[in-house]
Design a protein around this motif. Sequence first.
Motif, mmCIF file in Angstrom:
data_model
loop_
_atom_site.group_PDB
_atom_site.id
_atom_site.type_symbol
_atom_site.label_atom_id
_atom_site.label_comp_id
_atom_site.label_asym_id
_atom_site.label_seq_id
_atom_site.Cartn_x
_atom_site.Cartn_y
_atom_site.Cartn_z
ATOM 1 N N UNK A 29 0.827 -1.204 0.000
ATOM 2 C CA UNK A 29 0.000 0.000 0.000
ATOM 3 C C UNK A 29 0.860 1.253 0.000
ATOM 4 N N UNK A 30 1.916 1.259 0.794
ATOM 5 C CA UNK A 30 2.798 2.424 0.856
ATOM 6 C C UNK A 30 3.513 2.620 -0.481
ATOM 7 N N UNK A 31 3.974 1.525 -1.079
ATOM 8 C CA UNK A 31 4.635 1.625 -2.381
ATOM 9 C C UNK A 31 3.675 2.147 -3.452
ATOM 10 N N UNK A 32 2.416 1.731 -3.383
ATOM 11 C CA UNK A 32 1.419 2.227 -4.339
ATOM 12 C C UNK A 32 1.196 3.729 -4.148
ATOM 13 N N UNK A 33 1.169 4.182 -2.901
ATOM 14 C CA UNK A 33 1.001 5.620 -2.640
ATOM 15 C C UNK A 33 2.199 6.414 -3.130
ATOM 16 N N UNK A 34 3.397 5.852 -2.977
ATOM 17 C CA UNK A 34 4.596 6.524 -3.494
ATOM 18 C C UNK A 34 4.500 6.659 -5.005
ATOM 19 N N UNK A 35 4.090 5.596 -5.677
ATOM 20 C CA UNK A 35 3.958 5.636 -7.137
ATOM 21 C C UNK A 35 2.901 6.649 -7.570
ATOM 22 N N UNK A 36 1.794 6.686 -6.858
ATOM 23 C CA UNK A 36 0.728 7.633 -7.166
ATOM 24 C C UNK A 36 1.220 9.072 -7.012
ATOM 25 N N UNK A 37 1.946 9.346 -5.929
ATOM 26 C CA UNK A 37 2.476 10.691 -5.703
ATOM 27 C C UNK A 37 3.532 11.061 -6.733
ATOM 28 N N UNK A 38 4.343 10.097 -7.128
ATOM 29 C CA UNK A 38 5.362 10.357 -8.146
ATOM 30 C C UNK A 38 4.710 10.730 -9.474
ATOM 31 N N UNK A 39 3.648 10.027 -9.825
ATOM 32 C CA UNK A 39 2.923 10.350 -11.065
ATOM 33 C C UNK A 39 2.293 11.735 -10.987
ATOM 34 N N UNK A 40 1.712 12.058 -9.841
ATOM 35 C CA UNK A 40 1.103 13.382 -9.654
ATOM 36 C C UNK A 40 2.163 14.483 -9.748
ATOM 37 N N UNK A 41 3.330 14.226 -9.197
ATOM 38 C CA UNK A 41 4.421 15.205 -9.255
ATOM 39 C C UNK A 41 4.848 15.437 -10.705
ATOM 40 N N UNK A 42 4.956 14.368 -11.473
ATOM 41 C CA UNK A 42 5.345 14.506 -12.885
ATOM 42 C C UNK A 42 4.316 15.336 -13.654
ATOM 43 N N UNK A 43 3.035 15.074 -13.400
ATOM 44 C CA UNK A 43 1.972 15.855 -14.060
ATOM 45 C C UNK A 43 2.064 17.324 -13.673
ATOM 46 N N UNK A 44 2.289 17.573 -12.393
ATOM 47 C CA UNK A 44 2.381 18.956 -11.919
ATOM 48 C C UNK A 44 3.595 19.663 -12.509
ATOM 49 N N UNK A 45 4.711 18.970 -12.577
ATOM 50 C CA UNK A 45 5.912 19.566 -13.169
ATOM 51 C C UNK A 45 5.700 19.870 -14.650
ATOM 52 N N UNK A 46 5.042 18.954 -15.344
ATOM 53 C CA UNK A 46 4.757 19.187 -16.755
ATOM 54 C C UNK A 46 3.830 20.382 -16.926
ATOM 55 N N UNK A 47 2.807 20.490 -16.099
ATOM 56 C CA UNK A 47 1.881 21.622 -16.155
ATOM 57 C C UNK A 47 2.608 22.927 -15.874
ATOM 58 N N UNK A 48 3.456 22.931 -14.860
ATOM 59 C CA UNK A 48 4.225 24.121 -14.525
ATOM 60 C C UNK A 48 5.155 24.520 -15.679
ATOM 61 N N UNK A 49 5.754 23.540 -16.291
ATOM 62 C CA UNK A 49 6.636 23.797 -17.433
ATOM 63 C C UNK A 49 5.858 24.436 -18.586
ATOM 64 N N UNK A 50 4.674 23.950 -18.838
ATOM 65 C CA UNK A 50 3.853 24.507 -19.914
ATOM 66 C C UNK A 50 3.371 25.914 -19.570
#
Length: 123
Positions: A29-50
Amino acid sequence: MGTVIEVKDKEAFYELQDRLMEQNRNLQQVKARIQMNTNEKKRSQFTLQEINTLPPSTRTYKAVGKAFILESIPSIKSEISKRIEKIDTEVTTLTNQTKYIERQILDTESGIKELIIVPGGRK
């Protein structure tokens, strides 16, 4: 008297086995939450870049439920940056939690091995 000890050993073994299964479930469960947060961070970074590529006069909107509200670019950048920072701290916390659970799993596994391997060469 030997059977009483064996029954206690079986009870301890089953208890450790249940604990190990619970710890493995928590780890996943913790590993799944880490993966979910990592994906959210990538989306946010991409949005910020745009958003950084947009001219300052561009009208930007923020989604609020089903509605969109006009927001300035600096406020959107600030909000996204705060979200990225929050995700970073949460990932750090979850990583520490993962290490702790992994240590617990090792301790539980060693406890199971101690119950299985009996002094005197018996198994």
